[in-house]
Design an enzyme around this catalytic site. Sequence first.
Site, PDB file in Angstrom:
ATOM      1  N   SER A   1       0.949  -1.110   0.081  1.00 43.53           N
ATOM      2  CA  SER A   1      -0.038  -0.151   0.023  1.00 43.53           C
ATOM      3  C   SER A   1       0.719   1.134   0.114  1.00 43.53           C
ATOM      4  O   SER A   1       2.008   1.185   0.148  1.00 43.53           O
ATOM      5  CB  SER A   1      -0.919   0.014   1.261  1.00 43.53           C
ATOM      6  OG  SER A   1       0.010   0.407   2.538  1.00 43.53           O
ATOM      7  N   LYS A   2       0.220   2.313  -0.121  1.00 45.67           N
ATOM      8  CA  LYS A   2       0.807   3.628  -0.050  1.00 45.67           C
ATOM      9  C   LYS A   2       1.957   3.593   1.064  1.00 45.67           C
ATOM     10  O   LYS A   2       2.993   4.594   1.094  1.00 45.67           O
ATOM     11  CB  LYS A   2      -0.013   4.784   0.120  1.00 45.67           C
ATOM     12  CG  LYS A   2      -0.653   5.120  -1.424  1.00 45.67           C
ATOM     13  CD  LYS A   2      -1.361   6.406  -1.269  1.00 45.67           C
ATOM     14  CE  LYS A   2      -2.194   6.618  -2.586  1.00 45.67           C
ATOM     15  NZ  LYS A   2      -3.227   7.371  -2.278  1.00 45.67           N
TER      16      LYS A   2
END
Length: 494
Positions: free
Chosen positions: A252-253
């Site tokens: 994810s980010k």
Amino acid sequence: MSVRVRYAPSPTGDPHVGNIRTAIWTWLHARRHGGAFILRIEDTDQSRAVEGSVERIEDSLRWLGLDLDEGPEQGGDYGPYVQSQRLERYHAASEQLLADGNAYRCFCTPDDLRAMRERQRAAGRPQGYEGVCRDLDAARAAARAAAGESHVIRFRMPRDGVTVFSDLIRGAIRYENRLLDDLVLLKSDGFPTYHLAHAVDDHAMAITHVTRGDEWIPSTPRHVRIFEALGHEPPTYVHTPVILGPDGGKLSKRHGAQSVLDYAAEGYLPEALLNFLAIMGWALDDKTEILSAAEMCAAFDLADLNPAPAGFNSEKLEWMNGVYMRQLPEADLAARFAERLDRDLPESVTRPVDGGLVEQFTPLIRERVKLLSEVAELTDFFFAEDVPVAEPGEFLGRSFRREPERAAPALAAATAALEGLRDDWRTEPLEAALRSLAEELGVRAGDLFMLCRVGVTGKRVTPPLFETMEIVGPAASLARLAAAETALRAAYPA
Ligand code: GLU
């Protein structure tokens, strides 16, 4: 039946690597089987729509070279390719499902649903719609709806039995119907949910394989039932695994996972990112890692995907980018450098940048550059009229650090020696002259070269010095060296 596959993103931002990997596989499958690759924009959740996303989705595909056969821009026989322009189709489908008793109107308010979820949580029961409105009298419900009462339309999922569907890479997957609640098909704002919209569209667009993230697996038994209720054959489903981050969780980010366009901005080559993502969960054999798009198109099949999650390895991506960088024919690489420099060099440099100049220095830097974004920093001095003189300390190698007052005279001697080569300004004589001068002066050759390097380029890390000076030419090189000498003399007087 010819293969028709689609990439169906929601326009909620830039496509991220996980999402785009599925698009790559989908495209490869289409190309391998002579099928059609279609872009469909799934914008039925208007609250999540992000301005400009559709353009960024199209830019991402274009940058990677995933060409489309049909889509919002290309058009095609099955359009429109944007779901918000297809509302009447979803309304017709839900009318049909209502008429056949496969769907019903639900008047539960958001508050009712919240209270239901709280009761379920408190009792430790599974979450899901309990079917309060499932048995309302259909005619009365229709009258309430006609009178303007807010409601949604839900799918009537069978209560008992099982639903089995087959996933191309995971085999048969089986769900007990009693565990599956009644999905919303049409929301109170008249927009369909993904569940209805994809079923209507994948059928209407004659999609053969639905490739999508494995978070959709629990919805799939219901999707299969929706297809069936509409009288359609479901497509072949292929649920792609997640990409894992370094901590084993979903990438994810938080892990610095990036959008495709971020990789473009960072200076990765599209062919490297394409190759890297394609083989994260697919392999040609047990050894080949570097594969061109054409090689993958000739061999790829969705059925060969590995359903197990793969880990994202940024070092491998960097390595692969380097391999592609070194593999590209020189002229092609120079063109990419030039294109990138157009973007990155200071405004004072005329555009488009001098392509001939870029071709001259490309062989000098191609082995050193890992990312296109490094090129400007390494070569900007080639384009500058005047290079600002570096800080005096930058010039000094080991021997001059001990005796900095010797730096300016040494540079003066170097300049004088180079002066004599104005008419023979080539790498070999330049190097020979400075080597013999270093010996004469009793300084390390590397230290003398550093004086000249920083003088001519303004920096310590550069392409090879003499080749660089040859390209910069005698006039600019000698003028920069003279300015450097003045600055050194002032900083370290004798
Ligand atoms: N719009 C869905 C998403 O972005 C697509 C899933 C699918 O490809 O069917 O998650």
